[in-house]
Design an enzyme around this catalytic site. Sequence first.
Site, mmCIF file in Angstrom:
data_model
loop_
_atom_site.group_PDB
_atom_site.id
_atom_site.type_symbol
_atom_site.label_atom_id
_atom_site.label_comp_id
_atom_site.label_asym_id
_atom_site.label_seq_id
_atom_site.Cartn_x
_atom_site.Cartn_y
_atom_site.Cartn_z
ATOM 1 N N GLY A 233 3.082 -2.279 -15.678
ATOM 2 C CA GLY A 233 3.778 -3.280 -15.303
ATOM 3 C C GLY A 233 3.487 -4.773 -15.715
ATOM 4 N N LEU A 234 3.399 -5.653 -15.019
ATOM 5 C CA LEU A 234 2.887 -7.141 -15.306
ATOM 6 C C LEU A 234 1.448 -7.178 -15.785
ATOM 7 C CD1 LEU A 234 4.901 -9.187 -12.531
ATOM 8 C CD2 LEU A 234 5.952 -8.475 -15.032
ATOM 9 N N ARG B 148 -6.476 2.504 -8.859
ATOM 10 C CA ARG B 148 -6.696 3.670 -8.169
ATOM 11 C C ARG B 148 -6.554 4.858 -9.454
ATOM 12 N NH1 ARG B 148 -2.452 3.472 -3.590
ATOM 13 N NH2 ARG B 148 -1.235 2.646 -5.599
ATOM 14 N N TYR C 236 8.121 -16.042 -2.072
ATOM 15 C CA TYR C 236 8.186 -15.891 -0.764
ATOM 16 C C TYR C 236 6.818 -16.117 0.022
ATOM 17 C CZ TYR C 236 7.359 -10.833 -1.398
ATOM 18 O OH TYR C 236 6.935 -9.591 -1.778
HETATM 19 C C1 HXC Z 1 8.467 2.494 5.687
HETATM 20 C C2 HXC Z 1 6.682 3.379 4.444
HETATM 21 C C3 HXC Z 1 7.477 3.259 3.091
HETATM 22 C C4 HXC Z 1 8.757 2.673 3.464
HETATM 23 C C5 HXC Z 1 5.430 3.738 2.884
HETATM 24 N N1 HXC Z 1 5.337 3.815 4.295
HETATM 25 N N2 HXC Z 1 6.861 3.595 2.387
HETATM 26 N N3 HXC Z 1 7.036 2.981 5.649
HETATM 27 N N4 HXC Z 1 9.266 2.249 4.862
HETATM 28 N N5 HXC Z 1 9.480 2.725 2.310
HETATM 29 C C6 HXC Z 1 4.472 3.979 5.162
HETATM 30 C C7 HXC Z 1 3.742 5.506 5.127
HETATM 31 O O1 HXC Z 1 4.648 6.206 5.697
HETATM 32 C C8 HXC Z 1 2.485 5.280 5.629
HETATM 33 O O2 HXC Z 1 2.525 5.020 7.021
HETATM 34 C C9 HXC Z 1 2.158 3.884 4.980
HETATM 35 O O3 HXC Z 1 3.111 3.139 4.574
HETATM 36 C C10 HXC Z 1 1.084 4.025 3.942
HETATM 37 O O4 HXC Z 1 1.862 5.002 2.904
HETATM 38 P P1 HXC Z 1 0.950 5.782 1.825
HETATM 39 O O5 HXC Z 1 2.183 6.484 0.959
HETATM 40 O O6 HXC Z 1 -0.064 6.761 2.719
HETATM 41 O O7 HXC Z 1 0.266 4.897 1.386
HETATM 42 P P2 HXC Z 1 -0.407 4.744 -0.320
HETATM 43 O O8 HXC Z 1 -0.513 6.127 -1.023
HETATM 44 O O9 HXC Z 1 -1.715 3.949 0.045
HETATM 45 O O10 HXC Z 1 0.641 4.014 -1.197
HETATM 46 C C11 HXC Z 1 0.567 2.539 -0.956
HETATM 47 C C12 HXC Z 1 2.119 2.339 -1.105
HETATM 48 C C13 HXC Z 1 2.842 2.446 -2.265
HETATM 49 C C14 HXC Z 1 1.992 0.595 -1.033
HETATM 50 C C15 HXC Z 1 3.137 2.525 -0.120
HETATM 51 O O11 HXC Z 1 4.054 2.003 -2.553
HETATM 52 C C16 HXC Z 1 1.826 2.056 -3.816
HETATM 53 O O12 HXC Z 1 1.241 2.906 -4.045
HETATM 54 N N6 HXC Z 1 2.417 0.978 -4.198
HETATM 55 C C17 HXC Z 1 1.540 0.399 -5.511
HETATM 56 C C18 HXC Z 1 2.398 -0.141 -6.387
HETATM 57 C C19 HXC Z 1 3.591 -1.150 -5.707
HETATM 58 O O13 HXC Z 1 3.793 -1.224 -4.802
HETATM 59 N N7 HXC Z 1 4.030 -2.157 -6.634
HETATM 60 C C20 HXC Z 1 5.020 -2.896 -6.443
HETATM 61 C C21 HXC Z 1 4.647 -4.496 -6.399
HETATM 62 S S1 HXC Z 1 5.875 -5.498 -6.518
HETATM 63 P P3 HXC Z 1 2.345 6.213 8.171
HETATM 64 O O14 HXC Z 1 2.208 5.595 9.519
HETATM 65 O O15 HXC Z 1 3.933 6.852 8.037
HETATM 66 O O16 HXC Z 1 1.227 7.208 7.706
HETATM 67 C C22 HXC Z 1 5.670 -7.081 -5.397
HETATM 68 C C23 HXC Z 1 6.825 -7.956 -6.102
HETATM 69 C C24 HXC Z 1 7.379 -8.717 -4.894
HETATM 70 O O17 HXC Z 1 4.754 -6.997 -4.930
HETATM 71 C C25 HXC Z 1 8.323 -9.929 -5.413
HETATM 72 C C26 HXC Z 1 9.721 -9.004 -6.226
HETATM 73 C C27 HXC Z 1 10.573 -10.033 -6.682
HETATM 74 P P1 NAP Z 2 3.342 -2.562 -10.399
HETATM 75 O O1 NAP Z 2 3.335 -2.224 -11.945
HETATM 76 O O2 NAP Z 2 3.500 -1.571 -9.534
HETATM 77 O O3 NAP Z 2 1.690 -3.094 -10.444
HETATM 78 C C1 NAP Z 2 0.933 -2.961 -9.136
HETATM 79 C C2 NAP Z 2 -0.411 -2.336 -9.823
HETATM 80 O O4 NAP Z 2 -1.206 -2.537 -8.517
HETATM 81 C C3 NAP Z 2 -0.284 -0.876 -10.209
HETATM 82 O O5 NAP Z 2 -0.951 -0.716 -11.501
HETATM 83 C C4 NAP Z 2 -1.362 -0.166 -8.986
HETATM 84 O O6 NAP Z 2 -1.973 0.922 -9.833
HETATM 85 C C5 NAP Z 2 -2.142 -1.142 -8.680
HETATM 86 N N1 NAP Z 2 -2.580 -0.958 -7.169
HETATM 87 C C6 NAP Z 2 -1.814 -0.666 -6.009
HETATM 88 N N2 NAP Z 2 -2.637 -0.578 -5.008
HETATM 89 C C7 NAP Z 2 -4.062 -0.671 -5.399
HETATM 90 C C8 NAP Z 2 -5.218 -0.334 -4.855
HETATM 91 N N3 NAP Z 2 -5.528 -0.202 -3.652
HETATM 92 N N4 NAP Z 2 -6.620 -0.572 -5.574
HETATM 93 C C9 NAP Z 2 -6.236 -1.193 -7.168
HETATM 94 N N5 NAP Z 2 -5.087 -1.241 -7.644
HETATM 95 C C10 NAP Z 2 -3.745 -1.028 -6.698
HETATM 96 O O7 NAP Z 2 4.132 -3.840 -10.083
HETATM 97 P P2 NAP Z 2 4.449 -5.183 -10.952
HETATM 98 O O8 NAP Z 2 5.592 -5.451 -10.597
HETATM 99 O O9 NAP Z 2 3.762 -5.145 -12.107
HETATM 100 O O10 NAP Z 2 3.485 -6.098 -9.856
HETATM 101 C C11 NAP Z 2 2.122 -6.847 -10.295
HETATM 102 C C12 NAP Z 2 1.988 -7.998 -9.561
HETATM 103 O O11 NAP Z 2 3.211 -8.925 -9.672
HETATM 104 C C13 NAP Z 2 1.788 -7.714 -8.034
HETATM 105 O O12 NAP Z 2 0.996 -8.677 -7.552
HETATM 106 C C14 NAP Z 2 3.217 -8.210 -7.381
HETATM 107 O O13 NAP Z 2 3.194 -8.393 -5.967
HETATM 108 C C15 NAP Z 2 3.549 -9.160 -8.323
HETATM 109 N N6 NAP Z 2 4.922 -9.767 -8.594
HETATM 110 C C16 NAP Z 2 5.715 -9.062 -9.365
HETATM 111 C C17 NAP Z 2 7.221 -9.303 -9.303
HETATM 112 C C18 NAP Z 2 8.007 -8.610 -9.912
HETATM 113 O O14 NAP Z 2 9.007 -9.086 -10.023
HETATM 114 N N7 NAP Z 2 7.762 -7.536 -10.580
HETATM 115 C C19 NAP Z 2 7.619 -10.729 -8.812
HETATM 116 C C20 NAP Z 2 6.555 -11.230 -7.948
HETATM 117 C C21 NAP Z 2 5.279 -11.057 -7.944
HETATM 118 P P3 NAP Z 2 -2.477 2.226 -9.256
HETATM 119 O O15 NAP Z 2 -1.180 2.688 -8.351
HETATM 120 O O16 NAP Z 2 -2.853 3.275 -10.172
HETATM 121 O O17 NAP Z 2 -3.357 1.681 -8.136
#
Ligand code: HXC
Ligand code: NAP
Length: 289
Positions: free
Chosen positions: A20-21, A41, A149
């Site tokens: 991503g970013l 990770r 936000y």
């Molecule tokens: C409700 C949920 C859920 C959902 C997960 N959970 N998804 N609950 N609705 N959609 C719950 C699970 O049931 C579990 O709780 C707990 O969250 C942890 O889930 P795990 O899958 O065990 O966790 P993990 O494997 O560590 O994964 C972390 C994660 C996953 C955050 C849930 O989505 C991830 O790996 N994300 C990394 C990348 C990411 O999120 N990128 C986006 C960033 S964008 P229970 O109680 O059931 O065990 C961003 C931009 C914002 O921030 C602005 C945009 C405009």
């Molecule tokens: P993304 O590709 O999902 O990036 C998130 C990264 O975080 C992944 O590379 C993931 O890699 C890493 N990560 C998640 N859990 C982690 C952990 N426990 N330890 C270490 N690394 C971890 O999404 P993205 O859109 O590029 O987001 C990047 C940043 O921009 C985030 O801070 C997000 O909140 C911010 N942001 C994004 C947007 C948007 O529109 N895209 C808007 C506002 C802000 P692994 O899964 O391998 O750990």
Amino acid sequence: MLRDDALKGKTIIVTGGGTGLGKSISRYLLQLGANVTICSRRQSVIDETAQELMQETGGKVLAVQCDVRNPSEIENVIAQTIEKFGKVDGLLNNSAGNFISPTERLSYKAFDTIVDIVLRGTYYFTLAIGKYWIDNKIPGVVLNISTTYATTGSGYVVPSAVAKGGALIMTKSLAGEWGKYGIRLNAIAPGPFPTKGAWDRLFPEPLMKMMDPVSRIPLKRVGEHGELANLAAFLLSDYSGFITGETITIDGGEVLMAGEFSHLENVTSEQWDDIEQSIKQANRASKKE
Ligand code: HXC
Ligand code: NAP
């Protein structure tokens, strides 16, 4: 935006740099001459990105596995970076976890998971790098990727808003406290920039049918990764040397739409004629009273 070699001799750690970013920003930092360590990770993801970016840019990338919720893994990233590149000059706190959900549906663990990655991960990494910089008299720079936000608040992403808000106030607080060491901390608040990670979790297909993120943006488009990379590179470079504690929004004007009357763009010219007449009539009536 910056000239060639603007970051030559600098070493920057990018958390979440495999996708991503974080990947797009890492690419631009390398093009500007920086050495980059990416960490997250999934070792296979960061290894693949490191190979791709090195081939593309000719720069040097180190990929180190790290869960930012674990301080010893963070310390290992810093130690390996110093061993390979000699020092660390910059930290981009970009890792995040997030998903959209009504808050009352969340388990305690779900809430903790997001806050731990976003807030705890950011302050653990910042604390570890800050101790190293202060001990070694290095005037380092931290850049935190926030969200719009973090200041307005937002429903349906409450754990993320809580965590990003906390990280933002840490940015300002430490900018004041660590300025005396020459350490700077800033943040970027992006609006929507398409990435697989964010789109899968925040704009999944069923939700996209109900809500198009572009419709809320005055400039009527999403952001381009290059636009964010330009801003990030500037804030990580010496060209922003007198900027600290600042948050720069890059969102095509989206947050401004909170203005009470900003949503009237669909009112037609004829309707404005009627509205104007109605107001003028009320004005005349009040003068007669
Ligand atoms: C409700 C949920 C859920 C959902 C997960 N959970 N998804 N609950 N609705 N959609 C719950 C699970 O049931 C579990 O709780 C707990 O969250 C942890 O889930 P795990 O899958 O065990 O966790 P993990 O494997 O560590 O994964 C972390 C994660 C996953 C955050 C849930 O989505 C991830 O790996 N994300 C990394 C990348 C990411 O999120 N990128 C986006 C960033 S964008 P229970 O109680 O059931 O065990 C961003 C931009 C914002 O921030 C602005 C945009 C405009
Ligand atoms: P993304 O590709 O999902 O990036 C998130 C990264 O975080 C992944 O590379 C993931 O890699 C890493 N990560 C998640 N859990 C982690 C952990 N426990 N330890 C270490 N690394 C971890 O999404 P993205 O859109 O590029 O987001 C990047 C940043 O921009 C985030 O801070 C997000 O909140 C911010 N942001 C994004 C947007 C948007 O529109 N895209 C808007 C506002 C802000 P692994 O899964 O391998 O750990």
